[in-house]
Design a protein around this motif. Structure first.
Motif, mmCIF file in Angstrom:
data_model
loop_
_atom_site.group_PDB
_atom_site.id
_atom_site.type_symbol
_atom_site.label_atom_id
_atom_site.label_comp_id
_atom_site.label_asym_id
_atom_site.label_seq_id
_atom_site.Cartn_x
_atom_site.Cartn_y
_atom_site.Cartn_z
ATOM 1 N N CYS A 48 0.810 -1.219 0.000
ATOM 2 C CA CYS A 48 0.000 0.000 0.000
ATOM 3 C C CYS A 48 0.842 1.266 0.000
ATOM 4 N N GLU A 66 -6.028 -2.224 2.027
ATOM 5 C CA GLU A 66 -5.412 -1.800 0.772
ATOM 6 C C GLU A 66 -4.354 -2.808 0.321
ATOM 7 N N LYS A 68 -4.250 -5.980 1.148
ATOM 8 C CA LYS A 68 -4.959 -7.213 0.802
ATOM 9 C C LYS A 68 -5.550 -7.121 -0.600
ATOM 10 N N GLU A 69 -6.155 -5.988 -0.929
ATOM 11 C CA GLU A 69 -6.752 -5.801 -2.249
ATOM 12 C C GLU A 69 -5.685 -5.867 -3.343
ATOM 13 N N ILE A 70 -4.554 -5.211 -3.114
ATOM 14 C CA ILE A 70 -3.456 -5.224 -4.088
ATOM 15 C C ILE A 70 -2.908 -6.636 -4.238
ATOM 16 N N TYR A 71 -2.667 -7.320 -3.115
ATOM 17 C CA TYR A 71 -2.120 -8.679 -3.140
ATOM 18 C C TYR A 71 -3.039 -9.622 -3.926
ATOM 19 N N GLU A 72 -4.346 -9.534 -3.672
ATOM 20 C CA GLU A 72 -5.293 -10.427 -4.341
ATOM 21 C C GLU A 72 -5.417 -10.134 -5.831
ATOM 22 N N SER A 73 -5.045 -8.922 -6.257
ATOM 23 C CA SER A 73 -5.120 -8.583 -7.679
ATOM 24 C C SER A 73 -3.853 -8.970 -8.443
ATOM 25 N N LEU A 74 -2.790 -9.342 -7.711
ATOM 26 C CA LEU A 74 -1.531 -9.727 -8.352
ATOM 27 C C LEU A 74 -1.656 -11.095 -9.006
ATOM 28 N N PRO A 75 -0.974 -11.309 -10.123
ATOM 29 C CA PRO A 75 -0.977 -12.647 -10.723
ATOM 30 C C PRO A 75 -0.254 -13.625 -9.811
ATOM 31 N N LYS A 76 -0.769 -14.830 -9.757
ATOM 32 C CA LYS A 76 -0.149 -15.856 -8.907
ATOM 33 C C LYS A 76 1.148 -16.315 -9.540
#
Length: 82
Positions: A48, A66, A68-76
């Motif tokens: 964040c 913030e 968490k939202e960024i992490y979950e939007s990252l490609p695995k």
């Protein structure tokens, strides 16, 4: 003797962000950066944007929404450094 206050140096990171809400959360940072910070005392940067030197147990705080939202939007990825 002068009592003039010296200007802030550009070499020191700004460890203050906003109104302090970041202090109420645990933030996402690469594991290798947490280890490096523990050894050297250098600040880390969360997803964040919060910049700080970790010194508390993150399990005692809720996860930063913030981050968490960024992490979950990252490609695995499979690099093992999540």
């Amino acid at each position: 003797m002068s009592t003039k206050i010296l200007p802030e140096s550009d070499t020191r990171p700004d460890l203050s962000h906003g109104d302090g809400d970041h202090e109420r959360f645990a933030h996402y940072v690469k594991k290798s950066k947490i280890t490096e910070s523990a050894v050297t005392g250098t600040p880390v940067i969360a997803l964040c944007g919060k910049v700080w030197v970790p010194n508390r147990d993150p399990q005692k705080y809720p996860v930063c929404p913030e981050c968490k939202e960024i992490y979950e939007s990252l490609p695995k990825g499979g690099d093992g450094d999540e």
